[in-house]
Design a protein around this motif. Structure first.
Motif, PDB file in Angstrom:
ATOM      1  N   LEU A  12      34.693  -3.765  -3.999  1.00 58.02           N
ATOM      2  CA  LEU A  12      34.313  -5.171  -4.137  1.00 58.02           C
ATOM      3  C   LEU A  12      33.234  -5.364  -5.197  1.00 58.02           C
ATOM      4  O   LEU A  12      33.147  -6.432  -5.808  1.00 58.02           O
ATOM      5  N   LEU A  13      32.410  -4.331  -5.415  1.00 57.14           N
ATOM      6  CA  LEU A  13      31.431  -4.405  -6.489  1.00 57.14           C
ATOM      7  C   LEU A  13      32.129  -4.550  -7.835  1.00 57.14           C
ATOM      8  O   LEU A  13      31.675  -5.295  -8.716  1.00 57.14           O
ATOM      9  N   LYS A  14      33.247  -3.847  -7.988  1.00 57.92           N
ATOM     10  CA  LYS A  14      34.016  -3.898  -9.228  1.00 57.92           C
ATOM     11  C   LYS A  14      34.937  -5.115  -9.286  1.00 57.92           C
ATOM     12  O   LYS A  14      35.349  -5.524 -10.381  1.00 57.92           O
ATOM     13  N   LEU A  62      19.978  -5.304  -1.764  1.00 56.22           N
ATOM     14  CA  LEU A  62      21.403  -5.502  -1.457  1.00 56.22           C
ATOM     15  C   LEU A  62      22.281  -4.562  -2.278  1.00 56.22           C
ATOM     16  O   LEU A  62      23.267  -4.003  -1.771  1.00 56.22           O
ATOM     17  N   TYR A  63      21.898  -4.373  -3.538  1.00 56.58           N
ATOM     18  CA  TYR A  63      22.687  -3.507  -4.422  1.00 56.58           C
ATOM     19  C   TYR A  63      22.656  -2.063  -3.936  1.00 56.58           C
ATOM     20  O   TYR A  63      23.694  -1.404  -3.854  1.00 56.58           O
ATOM     21  N   TYR A  64      21.472  -1.571  -3.587  1.00 62.47           N
ATOM     22  CA  TYR A  64      21.351  -0.154  -3.233  1.00 62.47           C
ATOM     23  C   TYR A  64      21.803   0.153  -1.806  1.00 62.47           C
ATOM     24  O   TYR A  64      22.042   1.314  -1.477  1.00 62.47           O
ATOM     25  N   VAL A 118      27.600 -10.535  -0.095  1.00 57.84           N
ATOM     26  CA  VAL A 118      26.614 -11.608   0.103  1.00 57.84           C
ATOM     27  C   VAL A 118      26.746 -12.681  -0.975  1.00 57.84           C
ATOM     28  O   VAL A 118      26.751 -12.371  -2.174  1.00 57.84           O
ATOM     29  N   PRO A 119      26.836 -13.971  -0.585  1.00 58.20           N
ATOM     30  CA  PRO A 119      26.850 -15.046  -1.584  1.00 58.20           C
ATOM     31  C   PRO A 119      25.487 -15.191  -2.249  1.00 58.20           C
ATOM     32  O   PRO A 119      24.447 -14.972  -1.617  1.00 58.20           O
TER      33      PRO A 119
END
Length: 333
Positions: free
Chosen positions: A22-24, A210-212, A219-220
């Protein structure tokens, strides 16, 4: 212990794989933001290294050098005028130890003949224009140019008057709310919800967390712009007042945590632009774009313009070229 691992490992593995995917591919969960502007060239205080900061002459010079975004700061005078100025106290800028909020607009002193560039110590800027303009003048002079407005004081009247001017000149979609204060930003947003707004420092820390932890893709994010310093300029061209921020170990740690191309790419895929400030040396500008920043904020608009001309030419040269036969076929030769 071992039986619990049989369940925990697959769960954590599945979470990690899902988060990475989902990050990509953030479009699966989030609608991409559609700002009407894309900024690579941003002029800090109008380009404080080439003209006196936050003057009409500085803004004109920035626009002449093809800036995409003007960055400026606002305060309120005693008679309720929204004036463009970085400092609330005018000692550094004018030599007069007075506060903008304590005097009328017509009483404001002029800028010094030369000002040191805040993010390039030892370098001075000069110009013909030494007058502090009203925000309304800037809106009238540059009606179509995107502008980033930093609210420097927690003042309800200032926030409302800035919002009213933005509405009067029909420029909500191309004017960014900016503040380093959470309480100020919480007032700005409902005052004019049509304006895009930046991450505050506290929200930036949450973004990194949130990233790490892998939660960011789920998250919106209501913000449209990240505006942050590039840690590697600390102790070279940026000297924070907080001595802790100047600690070399912490500077290196911040750099490792913040300058993540994967993070920048994810944000841009969600339509969130990333601006790094204030970069006045070519090597720093180069690094910012190589790390995936959308844009660079600088005190030297002409230097950044020339850099982008060369950089974008090099990027085009690296793009794969179509085979000659295919090009001829497309053009009907």
């Amino acid at each position: 212990m071992l039986p619990s691992l049989y369940y925990l490992v697959p769960v954590l593995g599945g979470y990690a794989v899902t988060s990475y995917y989902l990050l990509k591919n953030p479009h699966i969960l989030h609608r991409r933001k559609r700002l009407p502007f894309h900024c690579r060239h941003i002029s800090h205080r109008g380009g404080a290294g080439e003209r006196i900061e936050n003057t009409i002459e500085a803004f004109e010079n920035a626009v002449a050098n093809h800036t995409d975004l003007l960055e400026l700061d606002c305060h309120l005078t005693k008679d309720g005028q929204v004036v463009v100025s970085h400092d609330g106290n005018l000692l550094r800028q004018t030599g007069h130890n007075v506060n903008i909020c304590d005097i009328k607009y017509e009483e404001l002193p002029h800028y010094r003949e030369a000002l040191e560039v805040t993010f390039f110590p030892g370098h001075m800027s000069t110009g013909r224009d030494h007058r502090m303009p009203l925000l309304e003048e800037v809106f009238q002079k540059f009606p179509e140019k995107p502008i980033n407005i930093e609210i420097k004081r927690d003042c309800d009247e200032l926030i409302k008057k800035v919002s009213d001017l933005v509405k009067k000149y029909h420029r909500a979609e191309r004017t960014i709310w900016a503040s380093t204060s959470d309480p100020v930003m919480k007032k700005c947003r409902p005052e004019n919800p049509d304006m895009p707004f930046m991450f505050t420092p506290r929200r930036g820390i949450i973004l990194l967390a949130l990233y790490y932890t892998g939660l960011l893709p789920f998250v919106p994010l209501p913000e449209s712009v990240v505006e942050t310093y590039m840690p590697s300029i600390i102790n070279r061209t940026y000297f924070p007042n907080n001595r802790l921020m100047r600690n070399r170990f912490l500077v290196r740690l911040q750099d490792k945590l913040m300058m993540r191309k994967g993070l920048f790419q994810h944000l841009q895929a969600r339509g969130i632009q990333v601006y790094l400030w204030v970069l006045n040396q070519e090597s720093d500008i180069q690094r910012a774009f190589d790390c995936g920043a959308t844009g660079v904020m600088t005190d030297f608009p002409s230097k950044l313009h020339h850099f982008l001309q060369q950089y974008e030419g090099e990027q085009r040269a690296l793009e794969p070229q179509e085979p000659a036969a295919e090009q001829e076929s497309q053009h009907g030769y």
